[in-house]
Design a protein around this motif. Structure first.
Motif, short mmCIF file in Angstrom:
data_model
loop_
_atom_site.label_atom_id
_atom_site.label_comp_id
_atom_site.label_asym_id
_atom_site.label_seq_id
_atom_site.Cartn_x
_atom_site.Cartn_y
_atom_site.Cartn_z
N GLN A 183 14.89 -76.00 -38.51
CA GLN A 183 14.23 -76.13 -39.82
C GLN A 183 13.07 -75.16 -39.89
O GLN A 183 12.27 -75.06 -38.96
CB GLN A 183 13.75 -77.56 -40.02
CG GLN A 183 14.89 -78.57 -40.13
CD GLN A 183 14.41 -79.97 -40.43
OE1 GLN A 183 13.31 -80.35 -40.07
NE2 GLN A 183 15.25 -80.75 -41.09
N SER A 214 11.06 -75.66 -36.39
CA SER A 214 11.12 -76.94 -35.69
C SER A 214 11.67 -76.81 -34.29
O SER A 214 11.51 -77.71 -33.47
CB SER A 214 12.00 -77.90 -36.48
OG SER A 214 13.32 -77.39 -36.55
N GLU A 215 12.33 -75.70 -34.02
CA GLU A 215 13.09 -75.53 -32.80
C GLU A 215 12.21 -75.08 -31.65
O GLU A 215 11.49 -74.08 -31.76
CB GLU A 215 14.21 -74.49 -33.04
CG GLU A 215 15.07 -74.20 -31.85
CD GLU A 215 15.85 -75.43 -31.39
OE1 GLU A 215 16.39 -76.15 -32.23
OE2 GLU A 215 15.91 -75.64 -30.17
N ARG A 216 12.31 -75.81 -30.50
CA ARG A 216 11.51 -75.43 -29.34
C ARG A 216 12.00 -74.11 -28.73
O ARG A 216 11.26 -73.43 -28.03
CB ARG A 216 11.56 -76.53 -28.28
CG ARG A 216 10.72 -77.73 -28.64
CD ARG A 216 10.80 -78.79 -27.56
NE ARG A 216 12.16 -79.31 -27.44
CZ ARG A 216 12.55 -80.15 -26.50
NH1 ARG A 216 11.70 -80.55 -25.58
NH2 ARG A 216 13.78 -80.59 -26.47
N ASN A 267 5.77 -71.37 -32.28
CA ASN A 267 7.03 -71.43 -33.06
C ASN A 267 6.80 -70.96 -34.50
O ASN A 267 7.32 -71.56 -35.45
CB ASN A 267 7.61 -72.85 -33.07
CG ASN A 267 8.08 -73.30 -31.72
OD1 ASN A 267 8.18 -72.51 -30.78
ND2 ASN A 267 8.36 -74.58 -31.58
N THR A 268 6.05 -69.89 -34.67
CA THR A 268 5.67 -69.45 -36.00
C THR A 268 5.82 -67.94 -36.14
O THR A 268 5.49 -67.20 -35.21
CB THR A 268 4.22 -69.86 -36.32
OG1 THR A 268 4.09 -71.28 -36.19
CG2 THR A 268 3.84 -69.46 -37.74
#
Length: 124
Positions: A3, A25-27, A77-78
């Motif tokens: 996401q 959202s994904e690690r 995660n950005t």
């Protein structure tokens, strides 16, 4: 399923700046090359900028080269899009997208996950 949530859009005068963010959202965010696209009313979605998994390689559309900078922080995660010297023709909905490849590509069909978009409006 990844996401993606964009933020940072808004209304700005020509010559101004905005910074868009896209949080994933994904690690395993670092497993994806990331891209920014935009779509203006009545036009097709077009590539703006892309960045490789590690962040070492970036590419840009000619229309934004020298004004926009894409970057990423894999620890957060950005992915970001710094937009400077904005023009009215930059007005569009901006989307971030994730591609399973290593290097950024310019075609929309290569990207498997998309955010919902954020509106950028540049007034003259």
């Amino acid at each position: 399923q990844v996401q993606l949530v964009e933020s940072g859009g808004g209304l700005v005068q020509a010559g101004g700046s905005l910074r868009l963010s896209c949080a994933a959202s994904e690690r395993t965010f670092s497993n994806y090359a990331m891209g920014w696209f935009r779509q203006a009313p009545g036009k097709e979605r077009e590539f703006v900028a892309g960045i490789s998994r590690s962040g070492a390689i970036a590419n840009y559309a000619d229309s934004v080269k020298g004004r926009f900078t894409i970057s990423r922080d894999n620890a957060k995660n950005t992915v970001y899009l710094q937009m400077n010297r904005l023009k009215p023709e930059d007005t569009a909905v901006y989307y971030c997208a994730a591609d399973r490849g290593v290097f950024p590509v310019t075609t929309t069909t290569s990207y498997v996950y998309w955010g919902q978009g954020t509106q950028v409006t540049v007034s003259s």
